[in-house]
Design a protein around this motif. Structure first.
Motif, PDB file in Angstrom:
ATOM      1  N   ARG A 114       7.132   4.866  19.076  1.00 34.17           N
ATOM      2  CA  ARG A 114       8.236   5.378  19.447  1.00 34.17           C
ATOM      3  C   ARG A 114       9.431   4.321  19.374  1.00 34.17           C
ATOM      4  NH1 ARG A 114       8.238  10.103  23.065  1.00 34.17           N
ATOM      5  NH2 ARG A 114       6.133  10.838  23.492  1.00 34.17           N
ATOM      6  N   GLN A 115       9.207   3.071  19.473  1.00 36.06           N
ATOM      7  CA  GLN A 115      10.270   2.122  19.608  1.00 36.06           C
ATOM      8  C   GLN A 115      10.187   1.372  18.269  1.00 36.06           C
ATOM      9  OE1 GLN A 115       7.975   2.136  22.291  1.00 36.06           O
ATOM     10  NE2 GLN A 115       9.653   3.628  23.344  1.00 36.06           N
ATOM     11  N   GLY A 116       9.662   1.935  17.332  1.00 40.60           N
ATOM     12  CA  GLY A 116      10.053   1.168  15.842  1.00 40.60           C
ATOM     13  C   GLY A 116       8.926  -0.092  15.859  1.00 40.60           C
ATOM     14  N   ARG A 117       7.993   0.004  16.609  1.00 38.94           N
ATOM     15  CA  ARG A 117       7.190  -1.430  16.539  1.00 38.94           C
ATOM     16  C   ARG A 117       5.888  -1.285  15.901  1.00 38.94           C
ATOM     17  NH1 ARG A 117       6.949  -2.326  22.995  1.00 38.94           N
ATOM     18  NH2 ARG A 117       6.089  -0.178  22.765  1.00 38.94           N
ATOM     19  N   LEU A 118       5.421  -2.179  14.712  1.00 37.11           N
ATOM     20  CA  LEU A 118       4.377  -1.759  14.184  1.00 37.11           C
ATOM     21  C   LEU A 118       3.198  -2.006  14.702  1.00 37.11           C
ATOM     22  CD1 LEU A 118       3.091  -1.663  11.245  1.00 37.11           C
ATOM     23  CD2 LEU A 118       3.157  -4.211  11.015  1.00 37.11           C
ATOM     24  N   LYS A 119       2.392  -1.111  14.752  1.00 41.70           N
ATOM     25  CA  LYS A 119       1.014  -1.046  15.498  1.00 41.70           C
ATOM     26  C   LYS A 119      -0.345  -1.175  14.611  1.00 41.70           C
ATOM     27  CE  LYS A 119       2.776  -0.629  19.389  1.00 41.70           C
ATOM     28  NZ  LYS A 119       2.793  -1.762  20.526  1.00 41.70           N
ATOM     29  N   CYS A 120      -0.007  -0.919  13.205  1.00 38.26           N
ATOM     30  CA  CYS A 120      -1.255  -0.883  12.427  1.00 38.26           C
ATOM     31  C   CYS A 120      -0.570  -0.944  10.962  1.00 38.26           C
ATOM     32  CB  CYS A 120      -2.362   0.062  12.428  1.00 38.26           C
ATOM     33  SG  CYS A 120      -3.642  -0.155  11.440  1.00 38.26           S
ATOM     34  N   ALA A 121      -1.105  -1.939  10.074  1.00 37.47           N
ATOM     35  CA  ALA A 121      -0.889  -1.753   8.482  1.00 37.47           C
ATOM     36  C   ALA A 121      -2.010  -2.013   7.594  1.00 37.47           C
ATOM     37  CB  ALA A 121       0.308  -2.871   8.283  1.00 37.47           C
ATOM     38  N   ILE A 122      -2.258  -1.037   6.697  1.00 38.24           N
ATOM     39  CA  ILE A 122      -3.489  -0.920   6.206  1.00 38.24           C
ATOM     40  C   ILE A 122      -3.006  -0.901   4.387  1.00 38.24           C
ATOM     41  CG2 ILE A 122      -5.723   0.128   5.475  1.00 38.24           C
ATOM     42  CD1 ILE A 122      -5.916   1.092   8.341  1.00 38.24           C
ATOM     43  N   PRO A 123      -3.003  -2.151   3.816  1.00 43.37           N
ATOM     44  CA  PRO A 123      -2.884  -1.984   2.334  1.00 43.37           C
ATOM     45  C   PRO A 123      -4.028  -1.452   1.603  1.00 43.37           C
ATOM     46  CG  PRO A 123      -2.435  -4.159   3.241  1.00 43.37           C
ATOM     47  CD  PRO A 123      -3.119  -3.258   4.435  1.00 43.37           C
ATOM     48  N   ARG A 124      -3.521  -0.475   0.643  1.00 39.06           N
ATOM     49  CA  ARG A 124      -4.408   0.088  -0.310  1.00 39.06           C
ATOM     50  C   ARG A 124      -3.914  -0.592  -1.776  1.00 39.06           C
ATOM     51  NH1 ARG A 124      -3.258   4.991  -0.882  1.00 39.06           N
ATOM     52  NH2 ARG A 124      -1.732   5.342   0.852  1.00 39.06           N
ATOM     53  N   GLU A 125      -4.943  -1.139  -2.521  1.00 39.85           N
ATOM     54  CA  GLU A 125      -4.700  -1.211  -3.791  1.00 39.85           C
ATOM     55  C   GLU A 125      -5.001  -0.152  -4.773  1.00 39.85           C
ATOM     56  OE1 GLU A 125      -5.862  -4.360  -7.371  1.00 39.85           O
ATOM     57  OE2 GLU A 125      -7.048  -4.484  -5.434  1.00 39.85           O
ATOM     58  N   ARG A 126      -3.863   0.323  -5.432  1.00 40.44           N
ATOM     59  CA  ARG A 126      -4.027   1.587  -6.284  1.00 40.44           C
ATOM     60  C   ARG A 126      -4.619   1.015  -7.772  1.00 40.44           C
ATOM     61  NH1 ARG A 126       0.523   5.176  -4.739  1.00 40.44           N
ATOM     62  NH2 ARG A 126       1.033   5.680  -6.855  1.00 40.44           N
ATOM     63  N   LEU A 127      -5.954   1.426  -7.856  1.00 39.27           N
ATOM     64  CA  LEU A 127      -6.729   0.989  -8.818  1.00 39.27           C
ATOM     65  C   LEU A 127      -6.638   2.108  -9.902  1.00 39.27           C
ATOM     66  CD1 LEU A 127      -9.996   0.211  -7.090  1.00 39.27           C
ATOM     67  CD2 LEU A 127      -8.370  -1.471  -7.777  1.00 39.27           C
ATOM     68  N   GLU A 128      -6.185   3.274  -9.764  1.00 32.46           N
ATOM     69  CA  GLU A 128      -6.009   4.191 -10.858  1.00 32.46           C
ATOM     70  C   GLU A 128      -5.031   5.285 -10.188  1.00 32.46           C
ATOM     71  OE1 GLU A 128      -8.861   5.918 -13.664  1.00 32.46           O
ATOM     72  OE2 GLU A 128      -8.416   7.828 -12.301  1.00 32.46           O
ATOM     73  N   VAL A 129      -3.836   5.666 -10.894  1.00 30.52           N
ATOM     74  CA  VAL A 129      -3.045   6.633 -10.436  1.00 30.52           C
ATOM     75  C   VAL A 129      -2.802   7.604 -11.370  1.00 30.52           C
ATOM     76  CG1 VAL A 129      -0.590   6.948  -9.603  1.00 30.52           C
ATOM     77  CG2 VAL A 129      -1.618   4.472  -9.227  1.00 30.52           C
ATOM     78  N   ARG A 130      -2.795   8.923 -10.870  1.00 30.31           N
ATOM     79  CA  ARG A 130      -2.363  10.278 -11.668  1.00 30.31           C
ATOM     80  C   ARG A 130      -1.501  10.923 -10.955  1.00 30.31           C
ATOM     81  NH1 ARG A 130      -8.051  13.477 -12.534  1.00 30.31           N
ATOM     82  NH2 ARG A 130      -8.018  12.905 -10.319  1.00 30.31           N
ATOM     83  N   THR A 131      -0.326  10.979 -11.712  1.00 32.03           N
ATOM     84  CA  THR A 131       0.785  11.932 -11.328  1.00 32.03           C
ATOM     85  C   THR A 131       1.414  11.420  -9.998  1.00 32.03           C
ATOM     86  OG1 THR A 131      -0.482  13.729 -10.183  1.00 32.03           O
ATOM     87  CG2 THR A 131       0.270  14.114 -12.715  1.00 32.03           C
ATOM     88  N   GLY A 132       1.485  10.193  -9.908  1.00 29.82           N
ATOM     89  CA  GLY A 132       1.731   9.597  -8.787  1.00 29.82           C
ATOM     90  C   GLY A 132       0.961   9.406  -7.658  1.00 29.82           C
ATOM     91  N   GLU A 133      -0.045  10.108  -7.685  1.00 28.03           N
ATOM     92  CA  GLU A 133      -0.941   9.839  -6.393  1.00 28.03           C
ATOM     93  C   GLU A 133      -2.237   9.075  -6.961  1.00 28.03           C
ATOM     94  OE1 GLU A 133      -2.042  13.169  -4.280  1.00 28.03           O
ATOM     95  OE2 GLU A 133      -0.156  13.412  -3.317  1.00 28.03           O
ATOM     96  N   VAL A 134      -2.627   8.179  -5.796  1.00 27.94           N
ATOM     97  CA  VAL A 134      -3.785   7.559  -6.268  1.00 27.94           C
ATOM     98  C   VAL A 134      -5.099   8.133  -6.462  1.00 27.94           C
ATOM     99  CG1 VAL A 134      -4.227   6.948  -3.739  1.00 27.94           C
ATOM    100  CG2 VAL A 134      -5.152   5.654  -5.427  1.00 27.94           C
ATOM    101  N   SER A 135      -5.796   7.904  -7.272  1.00 31.58           N
ATOM    102  CA  SER A 135      -7.171   8.672  -7.570  1.00 31.58           C
ATOM    103  C   SER A 135      -8.343   7.765  -7.445  1.00 31.58           C
ATOM    104  CB  SER A 135      -7.343   9.304  -9.107  1.00 31.58           C
ATOM    105  OG  SER A 135      -6.780   8.170 -10.058  1.00 31.58           O
TER     106      SER A 135
END
Length: 234
Positions: A114-135
């Motif tokens: 609620r206060q705009g504080r980061l509680k988690c961050a999970i990077p995802r490498e986009r190995l393949e993308v179709r129509t803008g979404e990761v496959s």
């Protein structure tokens, strides 16, 4: 998103909590030209934005308010500039980042309280993308993760899931912030499977009234592969 953000207080008065970021942040995220300035505030570089009469080739063009990569295109030479592109006021032109050979593309699902504080961050490498979404994607605990935990520990006006896109060099620590979507992204199922229980945290925070602790307990190098299934109906 903007309409929901502007109506948030009205719903709040009726005891209804819309988990939506502030209208100001959504405006900055919706216009990719303004998003570049937002990244700069957090000391994260973005691809350079060119003036139409001072283009550097190759460059990249896309609508400043676009989504799903619709209208996005690499411009190799001036000959590639069609009338449809040059006369479209929504098209912006930026520095071309080679994500085929030099850079990798990442989407990061970030949970803010609620206060705009980061509680988690999970990077995802986009190995393949179709129509803008990761496959095809994979979670990566890398230098980008460390940078975001440090630089974006607080994001003013952010609430819930924020989905940010980055280009990361394959050879050094160079990172470019590309865009931010103040909502859940299509690839979130991978983040959830890796241990980012954002829906559960929303319930705990907004219904249970609990404080959400910072979490880095998520699975690294988890790969998600999507596919299309054929269904016949007679």
């Amino acid at each position: 998103l903007l309409k929901l953000a502007e109506a948030r207080d009205r719903f709040e008065a009726e005891g209804i909590h819309i988990v939506i970021s502030d209208a100001k942040l959504i405006t900055l995220c919706r216009d990719k030209r303004l998003t570049s300035c937002l990244f700069a505030q957090y000391r994260i570089r973005s691809p350079e934005i060119y003036e139409r009469d001072h283009l550097v080739f190759p460059c990249f063009t896309k609508p400043y308010d676009g989504s799903r990569a619709i209208g996005a295109k690499k411009i190799n030479t001036p000959a590639d500039l069609t009338v449809d592109i040059t006369e479209d006021p929504k098209m912006m032109f930026t520095q071309y980042i080679d994500i085929e050979n030099t850079f990798s593309e990442f989407t990061v699902d970030m949970y803010y309280d609620r206060q705009g504080r980061l509680k988690c961050a999970i990077p995802r490498e986009r190995l393949e993308v179709r129509t803008g979404e990761v496959s095809k994607g994979a979670t990566r605990r890398n230098a980008l993760y460390k940078e975001l935990v440090e630089k974006m520990a607080v994001l003013e006006g952010a609430r819930g899931c924020i989905t940010a896109q980055f280009f990361v060099s394959k050879t050094d620590s160079t990172t470019y912030g590309v865009e931010i979507n103040p909502r859940f992204g299509g690839g979130f199922p991978l983040t959830y499977a890796a241990g980012g229980n954002y829906p559960g945290w929303l319930i705990q925070e907004y219904i249970g009234g609990q404080d959400i602790p910072f979490s880095d307990d998520w699975e690294n190098n988890l790969i998600m592969l999507r596919y299309d299934a054929k269904i016949l109906v007679r």
